[in-house]
Design a protein around this motif. Structure first.
Motif, mmCIF file in Angstrom:
data_model
loop_
_atom_site.group_PDB
_atom_site.id
_atom_site.type_symbol
_atom_site.label_atom_id
_atom_site.label_comp_id
_atom_site.label_asym_id
_atom_site.label_seq_id
_atom_site.Cartn_x
_atom_site.Cartn_y
_atom_site.Cartn_z
ATOM 1 N N ASN A 195 25.603 -20.054 12.962
ATOM 2 C CA ASN A 195 24.474 -20.369 13.836
ATOM 3 C C ASN A 195 23.370 -19.320 13.774
ATOM 4 O O ASN A 195 22.530 -19.256 14.658
ATOM 5 N N VAL A 196 23.380 -18.495 12.759
ATOM 6 C CA VAL A 196 22.357 -17.476 12.608
ATOM 7 C C VAL A 196 21.039 -18.145 12.229
ATOM 8 O O VAL A 196 20.987 -18.969 11.326
ATOM 9 N N GLN A 197 19.992 -17.824 12.982
ATOM 10 C CA GLN A 197 18.656 -18.346 12.696
ATOM 11 C C GLN A 197 17.772 -17.174 12.285
ATOM 12 O O GLN A 197 17.315 -16.413 13.135
ATOM 13 N N PRO A 198 17.541 -17.040 10.978
ATOM 14 C CA PRO A 198 16.796 -15.859 10.512
ATOM 15 C C PRO A 198 15.313 -15.923 10.841
ATOM 16 O O PRO A 198 14.695 -16.980 10.824
ATOM 17 N N GLU A 199 14.771 -14.764 11.148
ATOM 18 C CA GLU A 199 13.332 -14.575 11.316
ATOM 19 C C GLU A 199 12.942 -13.504 10.306
ATOM 20 O O GLU A 199 13.469 -12.399 10.336
ATOM 21 N N ILE A 200 12.052 -13.858 9.393
ATOM 22 C CA ILE A 200 11.704 -12.980 8.275
ATOM 23 C C ILE A 200 10.371 -12.290 8.549
ATOM 24 O O ILE A 200 9.408 -12.924 8.983
ATOM 25 N N GLN A 201 10.328 -11.001 8.273
ATOM 26 C CA GLN A 201 9.088 -10.239 8.361
ATOM 27 C C GLN A 201 8.885 -9.514 7.033
ATOM 28 O O GLN A 201 9.816 -8.878 6.524
ATOM 29 N N VAL A 202 7.683 -9.630 6.471
ATOM 30 C CA VAL A 202 7.363 -8.988 5.193
ATOM 31 C C VAL A 202 6.214 -8.011 5.417
ATOM 32 O O VAL A 202 5.162 -8.397 5.924
ATOM 33 N N GLN A 203 6.436 -6.758 5.033
ATOM 34 C CA GLN A 203 5.393 -5.737 5.102
ATOM 35 C C GLN A 203 5.043 -5.337 3.667
ATOM 36 O O GLN A 203 5.944 -5.158 2.834
ATOM 37 N N VAL A 204 3.753 -5.198 3.412
ATOM 38 C CA VAL A 204 3.285 -4.865 2.064
ATOM 39 C C VAL A 204 2.378 -3.649 2.140
ATOM 40 O O VAL A 204 1.510 -3.563 3.016
ATOM 41 N N SER A 205 2.571 -2.717 1.220
ATOM 42 C CA SER A 205 1.638 -1.604 1.073
ATOM 43 C C SER A 205 1.423 -1.368 -0.416
ATOM 44 O O SER A 205 2.257 -1.730 -1.245
ATOM 45 N N LEU A 206 0.284 -0.785 -0.739
ATOM 46 C CA LEU A 206 -0.118 -0.611 -2.131
ATOM 47 C C LEU A 206 -0.545 0.816 -2.387
ATOM 48 O O LEU A 206 -1.038 1.501 -1.491
ATOM 49 N N ASP A 207 -0.374 1.229 -3.624
ATOM 50 C CA ASP A 207 -0.806 2.555 -4.026
ATOM 51 C C ASP A 207 -1.250 2.479 -5.483
ATOM 52 O O ASP A 207 -0.666 1.730 -6.272
ATOM 53 N N ALA A 208 -2.277 3.223 -5.837
ATOM 54 C CA ALA A 208 -2.752 3.262 -7.217
ATOM 55 C C ALA A 208 -3.156 4.683 -7.550
ATOM 56 O O ALA A 208 -3.647 5.412 -6.695
ATOM 57 N N ARG A 209 -2.921 5.052 -8.789
ATOM 58 C CA ARG A 209 -3.343 6.385 -9.237
ATOM 59 C C ARG A 209 -3.701 6.344 -10.708
ATOM 60 O O ARG A 209 -3.183 5.529 -11.472
ATOM 61 N N LYS A 210 -4.610 7.225 -11.077
ATOM 62 C CA LYS A 210 -5.037 7.346 -12.475
ATOM 63 C C LYS A 210 -3.953 8.088 -13.236
ATOM 64 O O LYS A 210 -3.355 9.021 -12.729
ATOM 65 N N ARG A 211 -3.728 7.664 -14.462
ATOM 66 C CA ARG A 211 -2.788 8.358 -15.343
ATOM 67 C C ARG A 211 -3.569 9.309 -16.241
ATOM 68 O O ARG A 211 -4.794 9.282 -16.279
ATOM 69 N N THR A 212 -2.865 10.146 -16.975
ATOM 70 C CA THR A 212 -3.541 11.136 -17.816
ATOM 71 C C THR A 212 -4.246 10.505 -19.008
ATOM 72 O O THR A 212 -5.203 11.064 -19.526
ATOM 73 N N GLU A 242 -6.776 7.975 -20.792
ATOM 74 C CA GLU A 242 -8.031 7.366 -20.365
ATOM 75 C C GLU A 242 -7.867 5.864 -20.116
ATOM 76 O O GLU A 242 -7.220 5.159 -20.889
ATOM 77 N N ASN A 243 -8.452 5.393 -19.015
ATOM 78 C CA ASN A 243 -8.461 3.978 -18.614
ATOM 79 C C ASN A 243 -7.079 3.426 -18.256
ATOM 80 O O ASN A 243 -6.904 2.214 -18.224
ATOM 81 N N GLN A 244 -6.108 4.295 -17.999
ATOM 82 C CA GLN A 244 -4.788 3.819 -17.594
ATOM 83 C C GLN A 244 -4.531 4.179 -16.137
ATOM 84 O O GLN A 244 -4.842 5.284 -15.691
ATOM 85 N N TYR A 245 -3.931 3.208 -15.430
ATOM 86 C CA TYR A 245 -3.660 3.362 -14.001
ATOM 87 C C TYR A 245 -2.273 2.834 -13.688
ATOM 88 O O TYR A 245 -1.818 1.871 -14.300
ATOM 89 N N GLU A 246 -1.633 3.460 -12.713
ATOM 90 C CA GLU A 246 -0.340 2.992 -12.218
ATOM 91 C C GLU A 246 -0.563 2.404 -10.833
ATOM 92 O O GLU A 246 -1.172 3.048 -9.973
ATOM 93 N N VAL A 247 -0.101 1.190 -10.631
ATOM 94 C CA VAL A 247 -0.242 0.512 -9.348
ATOM 95 C C VAL A 247 1.160 0.182 -8.850
ATOM 96 O O VAL A 247 1.963 -0.403 -9.582
ATOM 97 N N ILE A 248 1.454 0.582 -7.608
ATOM 98 C CA ILE A 248 2.770 0.337 -7.014
ATOM 99 C C ILE A 248 2.596 -0.585 -5.809
ATOM 100 O O ILE A 248 1.792 -0.316 -4.916
ATOM 101 N N SER A 249 3.357 -1.666 -5.796
ATOM 102 C CA SER A 249 3.411 -2.587 -4.656
ATOM 103 C C SER A 249 4.731 -2.350 -3.945
ATOM 104 O O SER A 249 5.790 -2.403 -4.569
ATOM 105 N N LYS A 250 4.650 -2.073 -2.651
ATOM 106 C CA LYS A 250 5.854 -1.804 -1.859
ATOM 107 C C LYS A 250 6.056 -2.955 -0.880
ATOM 108 O O LYS A 250 5.160 -3.264 -0.089
ATOM 109 N N PHE A 251 7.215 -3.565 -0.947
ATOM 110 C CA PHE A 251 7.561 -4.680 -0.069
ATOM 111 C C PHE A 251 8.776 -4.300 0.758
ATOM 112 O O PHE A 251 9.766 -3.810 0.218
ATOM 113 N N LYS A 252 8.668 -4.532 2.055
ATOM 114 C CA LYS A 252 9.804 -4.337 2.962
ATOM 115 C C LYS A 252 10.035 -5.682 3.643
ATOM 116 O O LYS A 252 9.191 -6.155 4.409
ATOM 117 N N VAL A 253 11.168 -6.297 3.341
ATOM 118 C CA VAL A 253 11.499 -7.612 3.874
ATOM 119 C C VAL A 253 12.657 -7.431 4.848
ATOM 120 O O VAL A 253 13.737 -6.987 4.460
#
Length: 169
Positions: free
Chosen positions: A46-63, A65-76
């Protein structure tokens, strides 16, 4: 003979820069899944789930040229509607390395935090679905994330925080 006016030749309108984006790599940087329901030994159907999703983002330049790292963080988080007890918790940090060319400097920050996560999202959705299914639950297909709205919310939050930190004259 056609007149050309003051002798100046007609100029073509200037073309906007050609934007190029290449996904060079994608990876799971960190992932954790806790099946709290199974750890408690609960078998109540009889479990009735309630889902919550949190999203945060981060980006940084790499060494490189023209390269970047993008991280998506999900907490469900899934909790039982009846009593608020935890059912499961999934935390996922998913990254991509991008080569981005032709984006004006003033537009690079929003581009990295809107367009790049948009490219990664289908893979994140698949991972979340597979992990929840493999964890003993129905596969969770998270809703599409509006990264533009998320970016605007973060800008507004930062503006409010800056305004609150600035003493009144």
């Amino acid at each position: 003979m056609a007149e050309t006016g003051n002798g100046a030749e007609a100029q073509e309108p200037q073309q906007p820069p050609q934007i190029k984006m290449h996904v060079l790599a994608q990876f799971i940087r960190d992932m954790s899944f806790e099946n709290v329901l199974a750890q408690k030994g609960v078998t109540d159907s009889n479990v009735q789930p309630e889902i919550q999703v949190q999203v945060s983002l981060d980006a940084r330049k790499r060494t490189v040229e023209n390269q970047y790292e993008v991280i998506s963080k999900f907490k469900v988080t899934s909790k039982n509607k009846a009593d608020g007890s935890a059912i499961f918790l999934l935390e996922l940090e998913y990254g991509g390395i991008f080569r981005v060319e032709g984006v004006p400097e003033e537009q690079l920050h929003p581009y990295l935090l809107i367009e790049c996560p948009r490219m990664l999202f289908p893979f994140i959705r698949r991972i979340v679905s597979d992990v929840t299914r493999d964890g003993g639950f129905p596969p969770l297909n998270i809703d599409t994330v509006d990264f533009l709205a998320l970016y605007r919310q973060e800008l507004a939050r930062r503006a409010e925080a800056q305004k609150a930190a600035t003493p009144a004259s």
